[in-house]
Motif scaffolding. Structure first.
Motif, PDB file in Angstrom:
ATOM      1  N   THR A 108     -40.377  17.224 -32.248  1.00  0.00           N
ATOM      2  CA  THR A 108     -39.163  17.969 -32.583  1.00  0.00           C
ATOM      3  C   THR A 108     -38.471  18.436 -31.306  1.00  0.00           C
ATOM      4  O   THR A 108     -39.042  18.344 -30.203  1.00  0.00           O
ATOM      5  N   ALA A 109     -37.278  18.959 -31.469  1.00  0.00           N
ATOM      6  CA  ALA A 109     -36.550  19.488 -30.309  1.00  0.00           C
ATOM      7  C   ALA A 109     -37.381  20.551 -29.601  1.00  0.00           C
ATOM      8  O   ALA A 109     -37.516  20.542 -28.363  1.00  0.00           O
ATOM      9  N   GLN A 110     -37.960  21.463 -30.359  1.00  0.00           N
ATOM     10  CA  GLN A 110     -38.752  22.529 -29.741  1.00  0.00           C
ATOM     11  C   GLN A 110     -39.994  21.974 -29.059  1.00  0.00           C
ATOM     12  O   GLN A 110     -40.350  22.411 -27.957  1.00  0.00           O
ATOM     13  N   GLU A 111     -40.640  21.000 -29.672  1.00  0.00           N
ATOM     14  CA  GLU A 111     -41.828  20.404 -29.055  1.00  0.00           C
ATOM     15  C   GLU A 111     -41.478  19.679 -27.760  1.00  0.00           C
ATOM     16  O   GLU A 111     -42.233  19.713 -26.789  1.00  0.00           O
ATOM     17  N   ASN A 112     -40.311  19.016 -27.738  1.00  0.00           N
ATOM     18  CA  ASN A 112     -39.881  18.328 -26.519  1.00  0.00           C
ATOM     19  C   ASN A 112     -39.695  19.299 -25.361  1.00  0.00           C
ATOM     20  O   ASN A 112     -39.966  18.969 -24.204  1.00  0.00           O
ATOM     21  N   VAL A 113     -39.201  20.505 -25.660  1.00  0.00           N
ATOM     22  CA  VAL A 113     -38.983  21.504 -24.613  1.00  0.00           C
ATOM     23  C   VAL A 113     -40.284  22.217 -24.251  1.00  0.00           C
ATOM     24  O   VAL A 113     -40.561  22.485 -23.082  1.00  0.00           O
ATOM     25  N   ARG A 128     -40.524  30.558 -25.278  1.00  0.00           N
ATOM     26  CA  ARG A 128     -39.463  30.275 -24.312  1.00  0.00           C
ATOM     27  C   ARG A 128     -38.653  29.044 -24.718  1.00  0.00           C
ATOM     28  O   ARG A 128     -37.442  28.995 -24.511  1.00  0.00           O
ATOM     29  N   SER A 129     -39.322  28.057 -25.300  1.00  0.00           N
ATOM     30  CA  SER A 129     -38.607  26.858 -25.733  1.00  0.00           C
ATOM     31  C   SER A 129     -37.607  27.205 -26.836  1.00  0.00           C
ATOM     32  O   SER A 129     -36.480  26.702 -26.846  1.00  0.00           O
ATOM     33  N   GLU A 134     -31.973  28.107 -28.295  1.00  0.00           N
ATOM     34  CA  GLU A 134     -30.986  29.046 -28.829  1.00  0.00           C
ATOM     35  C   GLU A 134     -29.853  29.229 -27.831  1.00  0.00           C
ATOM     36  O   GLU A 134     -28.666  29.260 -28.197  1.00  0.00           O
ATOM     37  N   ALA A 135     -30.202  29.321 -26.556  1.00  0.00           N
ATOM     38  CA  ALA A 135     -29.206  29.549 -25.507  1.00  0.00           C
ATOM     39  C   ALA A 135     -28.234  28.380 -25.364  1.00  0.00           C
ATOM     40  O   ALA A 135     -27.091  28.577 -24.952  1.00  0.00           O
ATOM     41  N   VAL A 136     -28.679  27.170 -25.692  1.00  0.00           N
ATOM     42  CA  VAL A 136     -27.783  26.011 -25.598  1.00  0.00           C
ATOM     43  C   VAL A 136     -27.184  25.661 -26.962  1.00  0.00           C
ATOM     44  O   VAL A 136     -26.639  24.573 -27.167  1.00  0.00           O
ATOM     45  N   GLY A 137     -27.283  26.599 -27.910  1.00  0.00           N
ATOM     46  CA  GLY A 137     -26.633  26.431 -29.198  1.00  0.00           C
ATOM     47  C   GLY A 137     -27.388  25.598 -30.207  1.00  0.00           C
ATOM     48  O   GLY A 137     -26.797  25.078 -31.168  1.00  0.00           O
ATOM     49  N   ILE A 159     -31.299  19.388 -21.368  1.00  0.00           N
ATOM     50  CA  ILE A 159     -30.957  20.480 -20.454  1.00  0.00           C
ATOM     51  C   ILE A 159     -31.907  21.660 -20.656  1.00  0.00           C
ATOM     52  O   ILE A 159     -32.410  22.243 -19.693  1.00  0.00           O
ATOM     53  N   ALA A 160     -32.168  21.999 -21.914  1.00  0.00           N
ATOM     54  CA  ALA A 160     -33.099  23.095 -22.205  1.00  0.00           C
ATOM     55  C   ALA A 160     -34.475  22.799 -21.622  1.00  0.00           C
ATOM     56  O   ALA A 160     -35.124  23.672 -21.044  1.00  0.00           O
TER      57      ALA A 160
END
Length: 233
Positions: A108-113, A128-129, A134-137, A159-160
């Motif tokens: 997932t997006a969160q797992e990738n970060v 933190r991920s 959240e910070a990049v929308g 970017i995140a």
């Protein structure tokens, strides 16, 4: 290793050279690069295709070993390190955003970060991920897989992932190259905003002169050498 302080060079390169191939087939890609980049600066690398921009980024980020010369990056002597040691030196110190997003399709997006930070031993990687996305929308897309995200959203995840470890140095190779104009402008805003908030040094390879002018400084390459080094604006 502590992060470099403000205005301390995060990169110092002297007579940096890169030759690919051997003997008669050898091609000199970088032909003596002298470059100093202070912590916190935004720097654009311009130049025609084949001028050595991506090769220089690869060497400065530790993805490629220089053939000769001296190179200090984020307090490490990169010319003294082998491939494995360079990979270790990059961890937590250098964030890289490439045109190809290189997101893992089964995560997932969160797992990738989060995963790169977990592998580095960060205790708060999951929290933190989520905060970085959240910070990049993308706070509403944490559980989505790359195939469920648009190109612009995938680039935001990339970017995140690059910024979440709070590295002192971020490289972005044509970060808007595969995106439409509107999405590209949005990605640039995100990249500059997050860089400003973390105080990182940002080096962008681009063909977009308007984007280059947003940086503090513009370095132009030609045939493996620096042909121009000036303040933007």
């Amino acid at each position: 290793m502590t992060s470099p302080s403000e205005n301390t060079p995060v990169i110092t390169a002297k007579n940096l050279r890169l030759t690919l191939g051997d003997g008669a087939a050898a091609v000199e890609i970088l032909r003596g690069i002298d470059l100093q980049v202070p912590q916190g600066e935004t720097l654009a690398l311009l130049g025609p295709s084949g001028s050595g921009k991506s090769s220089l980024m690869s060497v400065l980020s530790g993805l490629e070993q220089a053939s000769s010369g001296a190179l200090s990056v984020a307090g490490e002597d990169f010319t003294a390190l082998g491939e494995d040691a360079l990979a270790k030196a990059r961890r937590g110190r250098i964030g890289i955003v490439l045109q190809a997003f290189h997101l893992l399709p089964t995560m997932t997006a969160q797992e990738n970060v989060a995963t790169p930070m977990e592998l580095s031993g960060e205790n708060d990687a999951w929290e933190r991920s989520a905060a970085e996305l959240e910070a990049v929308g993308l706070g509403h897309r944490l559980t989505h897989y790359p195939t469920q995200l648009s190109g612009g959203e995938q680039q935001r995840v990339a970017i995140a992932r690059a910024i979440a470890p709070r590295p002192p140095l971020i490289f972005a190779d044509e970060p808007t190259g595969n995106l439409d104009h509107s999405t590209g402008e949005s990605i640039v805003e995100v990249l500059f905003k997050r860089r400003a908030q973390t105080g990182a040094t940002l080096i962008i390879i681009t063909h977009d002169e308007a984007l280059a002018e947003r940086c503090d400084r513009i370095v132009t390459l030609g045939d493996g050498v620096i042909v121009s080094d000036r303040k933007a604006g």
